[in-house]
Design a protein around this motif. Structure first.
Motif, mmCIF file in Angstrom:
data_model
loop_
_atom_site.group_PDB
_atom_site.id
_atom_site.type_symbol
_atom_site.label_atom_id
_atom_site.label_comp_id
_atom_site.label_asym_id
_atom_site.label_seq_id
_atom_site.Cartn_x
_atom_site.Cartn_y
_atom_site.Cartn_z
ATOM 1 N N LYS A 1 0.861 -1.182 0.000
ATOM 2 C CA LYS A 1 0.000 0.000 0.000
ATOM 3 C C LYS A 1 0.898 1.233 0.000
ATOM 4 O O LYS A 1 1.792 1.352 0.840
ATOM 5 C CB LYS A 1 -0.877 -0.029 1.252
ATOM 6 C CG LYS A 1 -1.845 1.115 1.358
ATOM 7 C CD LYS A 1 -2.915 0.734 2.360
ATOM 8 C CE LYS A 1 -3.717 1.886 2.846
ATOM 9 N NZ LYS A 1 -4.814 1.475 3.700
ATOM 10 N N GLU B 1 0.425 -8.721 4.188
ATOM 11 C CA GLU B 1 0.105 -10.013 3.572
ATOM 12 C C GLU B 1 -0.928 -9.760 2.466
ATOM 13 O O GLU B 1 -1.780 -8.862 2.586
ATOM 14 C CB GLU B 1 -0.437 -10.995 4.604
ATOM 15 C CG GLU B 1 -1.794 -10.647 5.166
ATOM 16 C CD GLU B 1 -2.321 -11.669 6.157
ATOM 17 O OE1 GLU B 1 -2.351 -12.865 5.825
ATOM 18 O OE2 GLU B 1 -2.704 -11.262 7.261
ATOM 19 N N ASP C 1 -12.291 -8.295 -1.681
ATOM 20 C CA ASP C 1 -12.923 -7.661 -0.517
ATOM 21 C C ASP C 1 -14.430 -7.927 -0.501
ATOM 22 O O ASP C 1 -15.022 -8.364 -1.484
ATOM 23 C CB ASP C 1 -12.612 -6.148 -0.473
ATOM 24 C CG ASP C 1 -13.038 -5.446 -1.741
ATOM 25 O OD1 ASP C 1 -14.217 -5.565 -2.107
ATOM 26 O OD2 ASP C 1 -12.194 -4.786 -2.376
ATOM 27 N N LYS D 1 -11.607 8.575 5.510
ATOM 28 C CA LYS D 1 -11.611 9.645 4.509
ATOM 29 C C LYS D 1 -12.313 10.873 5.081
ATOM 30 O O LYS D 1 -13.314 10.738 5.761
ATOM 31 C CB LYS D 1 -12.387 9.182 3.285
ATOM 32 C CG LYS D 1 -11.600 8.279 2.412
ATOM 33 C CD LYS D 1 -12.459 7.882 1.259
ATOM 34 C CE LYS D 1 -11.924 6.656 0.582
ATOM 35 N NZ LYS D 1 -12.933 6.044 -0.253
HETATM 36 N N1 LIG Z 1 -3.597 -6.755 2.044
HETATM 37 C C1 LIG Z 1 -4.395 -6.696 0.986
HETATM 38 N N2 LIG Z 1 -4.584 -7.781 0.205
HETATM 39 C C2 LIG Z 1 -5.410 -7.728 -0.865
HETATM 40 N N3 LIG Z 1 -6.084 -6.621 -1.251
HETATM 41 C C3 LIG Z 1 -5.934 -5.524 -0.529
HETATM 42 C C4 LIG Z 1 -5.087 -5.484 0.621
HETATM 43 N N4 LIG Z 1 -5.151 -4.247 1.147
HETATM 44 C C5 LIG Z 1 -5.997 -3.544 0.372
HETATM 45 N N5 LIG Z 1 -6.469 -4.294 -0.645
HETATM 46 C C6 LIG Z 1 -7.398 -3.877 -1.712
HETATM 47 O O1 LIG Z 1 -7.231 -2.494 -1.956
HETATM 48 C C7 LIG Z 1 -8.454 -1.777 -1.678
HETATM 49 C C8 LIG Z 1 -8.106 -0.435 -1.094
HETATM 50 O O2 LIG Z 1 -7.356 -0.651 0.090
HETATM 51 P P1 LIG Z 1 -7.446 0.315 1.312
HETATM 52 O O3 LIG Z 1 -8.898 0.493 1.632
HETATM 53 O O4 LIG Z 1 -6.582 -0.169 2.411
HETATM 54 O O5 LIG Z 1 -6.815 1.600 0.647
HETATM 55 P P2 LIG Z 1 -7.015 3.067 1.072
HETATM 56 O O6 LIG Z 1 -6.226 3.901 0.147
HETATM 57 O O7 LIG Z 1 -6.721 3.190 2.516
HETATM 58 O O8 LIG Z 1 -8.559 3.213 0.836
HETATM 59 P P3 LIG Z 1 -9.575 4.137 1.555
HETATM 60 O O9 LIG Z 1 -9.934 5.067 0.464
HETATM 61 O O10 LIG Z 1 -10.689 3.198 1.953
HETATM 62 O O11 LIG Z 1 -8.925 4.781 2.718
HETATM 63 C C9 LIG Z 1 -9.229 -2.707 -0.726
HETATM 64 O O12 LIG Z 1 -10.614 -2.468 -0.796
HETATM 65 C C10 LIG Z 1 -8.850 -4.067 -1.266
HETATM 66 O O13 LIG Z 1 -9.629 -4.405 -2.392
#
Ligand SMILES: Nc1ncnc2c1ncn2[C@@H]1O[C@H](COP(=O)(O)OP(=O)(O)OP(=O)(O)O)[C@@H](O)[C@H]1O
Length: 533
Positions: free
Chosen positions: A133, A182, A188, A250
């Motif tokens: 991420k 991981e 999701d 958010k």
């Molecule tokens: N560890 C992981 N393994 C697989 N897919 C993941 C993982 N982490 C995140 N994802 C995918 O990426 C998407 C976005 O992740 P996440 O919600 O953590 O990002 P974000 O930028 O924090 O989003 P948000 O806008 O909700 O804050 C998740 O909905 C999921 O589909």
């Protein structure tokens, strides 16, 4: 918040007046920022050191107990304990390696959120597959999310639970923060719900029960998630669910919310009239849209992904007390779970509207808007549980043991929940399979070239970096995985249990050669941390 604004101001020098510069105010405020960052760094450094010592002791003691209980011969015991010590020493050595984005092959994008993206990646040295991420620092700063990102990193590093997505590393370069987690290939819950529309009560019960365990595990560590939604419930290859995305709530655009207050008298008829307008839907005879739950379901499905990707996000699962900024506690996460349970069984969330502000109004005035469509045919127990989540804080089920005892869960074997076969098994073919995720286009090609190290890095030290001091983290298991020699493998099966029980061990890359007695050393320490991260 104010500090961050100040830092932004310093960063763009021309914004400071000449008079201010002459008076040295900019310089002194930068010094104050650095001192604060140094203080924070030193505190987190010592906390990490203490935790490391504790975890190391615990790993040893767990292994000793295990060896004793399994009646391993004494010589073998000595050997295995030596192996563990060797692994620990190797871990200490390897954790000094400055991890960076170049240590990974970047593969497909699997998610996009408000602050960055999530991608599949392969660690070059070990070949291990992870989810990376990547969050843009400037976005985090400008939207006041620094504390949230720190909370996410801390929670993931502190809470070792099979219900929580596992963090292996966190690090940063000049522009981005990275979390190496991981990879959960099952996709999701949002995607599952879009595909399935509704879940049977049996399937929903399984996932709501796993969510209860996940929420319980973060509450035990005194964290409130506050942003639990189907997008943050991820499935592993067996269909077991884990909670992710901590602290990155958010910023809902609340500019229109100031007019909402609990006591306002609402003309619900009018609210309905204005709320459900959607030009893309044909008008019905009476001028209303969404004539039926089916229509509402279709509408929800069309909008769902758009909402997930928007910078505003979806407020559908946020508790009223959070929206009203009244002060809130852990109960707000149980409200969110109630909204998710409703969506699983009905097909759309309980307060859905295509306009987020109207959704917020409906949530605040939930008593007027919480209705179960007859078509959904929920059992009385399911309705009762939803009603105990979606209610005023004072009446809401607030403790995991109360929730677990609810009749809707009567067939759930809580202690076996993560061992039994999951209610839904995603199709996953191999560790690189991303079929359960949407396809995303590359916006910026993956950056190449090592960033964030070398002498030039010094030139890049900006106040922006100081906000993220102490972000670096390496998990014992991940570092150990990098160096799995056959020698160490011998004790792997026994060591694993000791590692699992004391799994996280945070590391801040910094040598202790400085004395912390004077301010200068502290500032230097913070700068070095930033440089090394
Ligand atoms: N560890 C992981 N393994 C697989 N897919 C993941 C993982 N982490 C995140 N994802 C995918 O990426 C998407 C976005 O992740 P996440 O919600 O953590 O990002 P974000 O930028 O924090 O989003 P948000 O806008 O909700 O804050 C998740 O909905 C999921 O589909």
């Amino acid at each position: 918040m104010e500090n961050h604004k100040q830092m932004e101001k310093n960063e763009v020098g021309p914004m400071a007046t000449e008079a201010e510069e002459e008076a040295g105010q900019v310089g002194s405020s930068l010094t104050l920022e650095r001192v604060a960052a140094a203080k924070q760094f030193i505190e987190s450094h010592y906390k990490a050191q203490m935790k490391h010592i504790q975890d190391r002791k615990q790993r040893r003691s767990v292994l000793e107990k295990k060896l004793a209980s399994e009646h391993v011969p004494e010589q073998e015991q000595i050997h295995m304990l030596k192996d563990l010590e060797r692994t620990e020493t190797e871990y200490m050595r390897l954790k000094r390696h400055k991890i960076c984005v170049d240590d990974f092959d970047l593969l497909a994008i699997i998610g996009r959120g408000a602050f960055g993206e999530v991608r599949l990646c392969r660690e070059k040295k070990s070949g291990n597959i992870y989810a990376m991420k990547k969050l843009k620092k400037s976005e985090m700063l400008s939207r006041g999310q620094v504390e949230h990102v720190r909370a996410e990193r801390n929670l993931l590093a502190e809470v070792a639970s099979h219900c929580i997505v596992k963090l292996y590393y966190s690090f940063q370069d000049a522009d981005y923060l990275y979390l190496i987690m991981e990879y959960l290939p099952g996709g999701d819950m949002m995607t599952l719900l879009i595909r399935e529309e509704t879940l049977t009560e049996t399937v929903a019960r399984f996932y709501i029960a796993q969510s209860v365990m996940a929420i319980e595990s973060i509450h035990k560590h005194n964290y409130i998630h506050r942003d639990i939604k189907p997008d943050n419930l991820l499935l592993d290859k067996n269909g077991h669910m884990k909670l992710s995305d901590f602290g990155l709530c958010k910023p809902l655009d609340c500019s229109n919310l100031s007019s909402i207050n609990e006591n306002e008298v609402l003309d619900d008829e009018n609210l309905h009239e204005t709320m459900d307008i959607d030009e893309s839907f044909p008008e019905s005879k009476n001028g209303r849209r969404w004539k039926s739950p089916l229509e509402q379901l279709q509408h929800w499905q069309i909008n769902r992904r758009k909402l997930a990707f928007s910078t505003v996000g979806t407020p559908d699962y946020i508790a009223p007390e959070v929206l009203l900024k009244k002060g809130y506690g852990m109960e707000c996460d149980w409200w969110s779970l109630g909204a998710i349970m409703y969506e699983m069984l009905v097909g759309y969330p309980p307060f859905y509207s295509d306009d987020p502000v109207t959704t917020c109004r409906k949530i605040v005035h939930w008593k007027n808007h919480l209705k179960f469509p007859v078509e959904a045919r929920l059992t009385p127990e399911a309705k009762d549980l939803i009603g105990r989540f979606l209610c005023d804080v004072e009446n809401r089920l607030g403790r995991a043991d109360q929730i677990k005892a609810h009749p809707w869960f009567k067939d759930i074997a809580w202690d076996k929940l993560y061992e039994v076969e999951a209610a839904f098994k995603p199709e996953v073919n191999g560790e690189l399979d991303t079929q359960n995720f949407m396809k995303y286009d590359e916006v910026d090609p993956p950056a190449t070239g090592r960033t964030g190290s070398g002498p030039m890095r010094k030139m890049l030290l900006t106040p922006k970096d100081l906000s993220f001091v102490g972000y670096t983290y390496k998990n014992f298991e991940a570092v150990k995985g990098l160096h799995q020699s056959s020698d160490l493998n011998r004790s792997a099966s026994l060591n694993r249990s000791s590692i699992d029980s004391a799994q996280s061990d945070s590391v801040v890359d910094y040598s202790t050669r400085h004395s912390y007695s004077d301010m200068e050393a502290q500032v230097l320490a913070a700068s070095e941390d930033v440089m090394s991260e």
